[in-house]
Enzyme design. Sequence first.
Site, PDB file in Angstrom:
ATOM      1  N   HIS A  15       0.876  -1.181  -0.001  1.00  0.00           N
ATOM      2  CA  HIS A  15       0.299  -0.147  -0.091  1.00  0.00           C
ATOM      3  C   HIS A  15       0.937   1.208  -0.246  1.00  0.00           C
ATOM      4  CE1 HIS A  15      -0.029   0.799   4.713  1.00  0.00           C
ATOM      5  NE2 HIS A  15       0.817   0.505   4.569  1.00  0.00           N
ATOM      6  N   CYS A  34       5.002   6.706   4.451  1.00  0.00           N
ATOM      7  CA  CYS A  34       4.236   5.585   4.572  1.00  0.00           C
ATOM      8  C   CYS A  34       3.947   5.955   3.073  1.00  0.00           C
ATOM      9  CB  CYS A  34       3.010   5.869   4.969  1.00  0.00           C
ATOM     10  SG  CYS A  34       3.785   4.581   6.348  1.00  0.00           S
ATOM     11  N   HIS A  40       4.475   0.199  -0.477  1.00  0.00           N
ATOM     12  CA  HIS A  40       5.878  -1.018   0.031  1.00  0.00           C
ATOM     13  C   HIS A  40       4.222  -1.516   1.020  1.00  0.00           C
ATOM     14  CE1 HIS A  40       3.821   1.946   3.342  1.00  0.00           C
ATOM     15  NE2 HIS A  40       3.970   1.034   3.893  1.00  0.00           N
ATOM     16  N   HIS A  42       2.978  -5.269   4.097  1.00  0.00           N
ATOM     17  CA  HIS A  42       3.478  -5.666   5.364  1.00  0.00           C
ATOM     18  C   HIS A  42       3.339  -6.995   5.226  1.00  0.00           C
ATOM     19  CE1 HIS A  42       3.880  -2.112   7.140  1.00  0.00           C
ATOM     20  NE2 HIS A  42       2.805  -1.049   5.612  1.00  0.00           N
ATOM     21  N   ASP A  80      -4.427 -11.032  -0.341  1.00  0.00           N
ATOM     22  CA  ASP A  80      -4.047 -11.228   0.206  1.00  0.00           C
ATOM     23  C   ASP A  80      -2.781 -11.430  -1.318  1.00  0.00           C
ATOM     24  OD1 ASP A  80      -1.742 -12.482   1.349  1.00  0.00           O
ATOM     25  OD2 ASP A  80      -2.548 -14.462  -0.364  1.00  0.00           O
ATOM     26  N   HIS A  81      -1.795 -10.856  -1.672  1.00  0.00           N
ATOM     27  CA  HIS A  81      -0.846 -10.902  -2.461  1.00  0.00           C
ATOM     28  C   HIS A  81      -1.572  -9.705  -3.473  1.00  0.00           C
ATOM     29  CE1 HIS A  81       1.753 -13.654  -0.815  1.00  0.00           C
ATOM     30  NE2 HIS A  81       2.115 -13.273  -1.183  1.00  0.00           N
ATOM     31  N   GLU A 124      -0.126  -4.325  12.131  1.00  0.00           N
ATOM     32  CA  GLU A 124       0.168  -4.308  11.147  1.00  0.00           C
ATOM     33  C   GLU A 124       2.245  -4.494  10.728  1.00  0.00           C
ATOM     34  OE1 GLU A 124      -0.098  -0.211   8.664  1.00  0.00           O
ATOM     35  OE2 GLU A 124       1.664  -0.071   9.414  1.00  0.00           O
TER      36      GLU A 124
END
Lengths: 135, 136
Positions: A15, A34, A40, A42, A80-81, A124
């Site tokens: 994100h 951020c 980047h 998580h 996810d991903h 996170e």
Amino acid sequence: MKAHLTRRYIFSASHRLHSDELTDEQNLAVYGKCNNPHGHGHNYALEVTISGQVNPATGMVCNLSNLDETVHDEILNRFDHVNLNLCAEFNAGVPTTENLSALIFDILKRTFNSAHLEKVRIEETAMNSFEYSGT
Amino acid sequence: MVYLTRKCEFSASHYYHNPEFTEEENRRVFGKCANLNGHGHNYTLEVTVKGEVDRKTGFVVDLKELKDILNREVVDALDHRHLNKEVPEFANQVPTTENLAIVIWNRLDNHLRRAKLHRVRVYELPDLFVDFYGEA
């Protein structure tokens, strides 16, 4: 007897925190690293808490496989991903973990009917976690 | 009001089976857990008590007393045991993590002199736990 059951799931996503309502300078001031343009990622740990009466015949609040199935279909498959900024759900909002918690709570509230949804908690990182209970 | 949590671990085996269900129902509802040869877990128990801090000692609860009660009522009774076969509460109910949390609550409640039991949290796995607050 009423019990609360919590199940933990992991998903990974990228994100970038950037608000169209702020100037570039303000975005940088508010979001810091951020706000880096390429984003980047998580490894998010999601904890879903449900509650209800323990069924005397099964000893369960609800069948865990129902919860796993809903979370896999509605949350992990969706987030996810992926790049959260490109998800339709974040067209109009910043993919902070606050917003992500509320979004996941709302999706599960709509799609999971086997027990009462109490709370969604997202880590996170190991240092930051967010909780949303619908209010 | 201050809350204090004490953690301990125990390892036990169990299986899920309701004699009122057919074998097919048991298999459908409980999946792999219905295997009558049983399987085991390393459980982690977190017991949270609450109360006012005693002015003289600075304690919510005497931790040694809590530890002794936990060892006597829970760890000695459950650690390295077969829950279905050795723990009387499970003679007639399925030893799910939900029921285990309730059984542990009932074993601990009323033993504490000062503090009140607030929550029993039982981890069956690092990604699965049950909380019981004594609610009907």
